[in-house]
Scaffold this motif. Structure first.
Motif, PDB file in Angstrom:
ATOM      1  N   TYR A  47      43.377  10.235  63.115  1.00  0.00           N
ATOM      2  CA  TYR A  47      42.569  10.662  61.982  1.00  0.00           C
ATOM      3  C   TYR A  47      41.478  11.579  62.520  1.00  0.00           C
ATOM      4  O   TYR A  47      40.779  11.222  63.476  1.00  0.00           O
ATOM      5  N   GLY A  93      46.043  13.117  60.354  1.00  0.00           N
ATOM      6  CA  GLY A  93      45.316  12.935  59.108  1.00  0.00           C
ATOM      7  C   GLY A  93      43.997  13.684  59.175  1.00  0.00           C
ATOM      8  O   GLY A  93      43.217  13.489  60.115  1.00  0.00           O
ATOM      9  N   LEU A  95      40.395  14.398  57.545  1.00  0.00           N
ATOM     10  CA  LEU A  95      39.423  13.799  56.646  1.00  0.00           C
ATOM     11  C   LEU A  95      38.113  14.579  56.689  1.00  0.00           C
ATOM     12  O   LEU A  95      37.967  15.537  57.431  1.00  0.00           O
ATOM     13  N   THR A 272      46.530   4.135  65.647  1.00  0.00           N
ATOM     14  CA  THR A 272      45.651   5.258  65.340  1.00  0.00           C
ATOM     15  C   THR A 272      44.221   4.989  65.785  1.00  0.00           C
ATOM     16  O   THR A 272      43.786   3.831  65.867  1.00  0.00           O
ATOM     17  N   HIS A 274      40.167   7.399  65.547  1.00  0.00           N
ATOM     18  CA  HIS A 274      39.507   8.383  64.685  1.00  0.00           C
ATOM     19  C   HIS A 274      38.571   9.288  65.470  1.00  0.00           C
ATOM     20  O   HIS A 274      37.890   8.840  66.402  1.00  0.00           O
TER      21      HIS A 274
END
Length: 426
Positions: A47, A93, A95, A272, A274
């Protein structure tokens, strides 16, 4: 669902999805499994919050959206993506904040046609021109968040006329045949409106190809714990997702359960981690502690593989619960951060105080109430690509788990406590 994909999509985009996210994504998971067997670590999915700014002010948001704008610059993004791709990663991903407020967003993603990007967005900055650009690139799927009816959306997101602007952005994507999804952060105020057959049928009729029901996490400076779902509501949401997957032509994503309905945490399993807008490497988006950064001089593979903080987080989380350590055991998370001297990776500088103030509450782990997948396709996919990768078999002992259901969250099932005691006794 296969019929919809063949009839309702741009075949070039469908091929990009199949190859970059499907085939190459599967390879990335297999490489992850191989690394684990060798004692090495690099998450197969990242992410990336590439900007903190946002035009909305959502309840319970943990991002410093009102702080001075901070974004990951293109050079740092390219370096990070290239190093991750060298490790086999192909699916990312994206964000925020609101990702489309990053002025170089699409230009950056255009430089990586061999990767696939899921952009989490409120849709307000998606114009017809932007949608056409995404279709041309072919390696992007916008995941547009809808948080309720007109009134609830404005309440949840802190601005007026939120839903109509979101739906306009969604329609631009659908008109241009972009692979598009809709997500919802399920909470008490939108539970009855959006967790329904009628809402899913409307999405299908519009041309939405997939949906994702997150479960609201009460964290951040204004956590709003009263919005959190009860254990009964969480189980209803799980049952709804399982049933929809088996009965309706729409893909439904979740990140909390394996094929047998056993709860898991993607960060605890190592699936995952971040990256924050400041480049800090965090266990997951809502855990704003960090020891390392993408701006470190070491290669990214070394940063992940050698991080004692991330390693200890995964072990601590997997030892304490199959659910969310932030919700169930914030005390352990705080101890972990203090033990490693982890930095507060927020702009507001209050994360230690925020975590210390959190009260334990239930998450997705409800032992004795597992709901396995009904769909054979999801069962196979999860057994191959989305499971605990051995994390809980190595670390989790049920007798050490603390049931944190509060008085206001009492289970509706009268036999729940007895069933739980039977599980513990075994």
């Amino acid at each position: 669902m296969a019929k919809r994909l063949l009839l309702e999509t741009d075949k070039r985009l469908l091929w990009k999805l199949f190859w970059n996210m499907g085939v190459r994504g599967l390879r990335s998971v297999q490489r992850h499994k191989k690394r684990l067997k060798q004692g090495d670590f690099f998450p197969p999915f990242l992410y990336i919050s590439l900007i903190n700014s946002c035009n909305l002010r959502c309840q319970g948001c943990w991002v410093d959206v009102a702080a001075k704008q901070q974004k990951i610059e293109p050079a740092a993004m390219h370096r990070m993506l290239n190093e991750a791709k060298e490790m086999g990663n192909s699916f990312f991903g994206i964000l925020g904040g609101e990702p489309f407020m990053h002025p170089e967003l699409l230009d950056v993603l255009a430089e990586h046609p061999d990767a696939y990007f899921q952009i989490f967005t409120n849709g307000h900055f998606i114009t017809d021109e932007v949608a056409k650009r995404m279709r041309k690139l072919g390696n992007i799927t916008p995941l547009i968040s809808v948080e309720g009816t007109e009134i609830i959306s404005d309440e949840r997101r802190g601005k007026a006329d939120v839903l109509s602007q979101t739906m306009q952005g969604l329609q631009y994507c659908l008109d241009n045949k972009v692979m598009t999804g809709v997500c919802t952060s399920l909470c008490k105020t939108n539970f009855e409106d959006l967790l329904t057959d009628e809402w899913v049928d409307r999405l299908i009729e519009m041309g939405v190809l997939y949906t994702w029901y997150h479960v609201y996490r009460p964290v951040g400076p204004d956590a709003c714990p009263d919005l959190a779902l009860t254990p009964e509501q969480q189980r209803k949401a799980r049952q709804f997702v399982v049933d929809i997957r088996a009965t309706k032509p729409i893909v439904v994503v979740d990140a909390y359960y394996d094929a047998d309905g056993k709860a898991l945490c993607p960060a605890a399993t190592g699936f995952t981690h971040h990256i924050s807008p400041w480049g800090d490497i965090e266990p997951c988006p809502i855990i704003q502690f960090a020891k390392e950064s993408i701006h470190d001089e070491r290669p990214l593979r070394e940063v992940f593989n050698e991080s004692e903080f991330l390693h200890d987080f995964r072990q601590t989380a997997a030892e304490s619960t199959r659910g969310c350590i932030v919700l169930e055991r914030p005390d352990l998370l705080l101890e972990l951060a203090e033990r490693h001297g982890a930095k507060d990776s927020t702009a507001r500088g209050t994360i230690y105080e925020e975590v210390a103030a959190l009260k334990s509450q239930s998450s997705q782990y409800h032992p004795g109430f597992e709901i396995p997948e009904r769909s054979w396709a999801y069962r196979i996919a999860k057994r191959i690509c989305f499971n605990d990768f051995g994390a809980y078999s190595r670390h989790f002992k049920f007798e050490n788990w603390q049931d944190v259901v509060t008085d206001s969250e009492q289970r509706a099932d009268q036999d729940g406590p007895d069933q739980l005691m039977q599980i513990k006794s075994h």
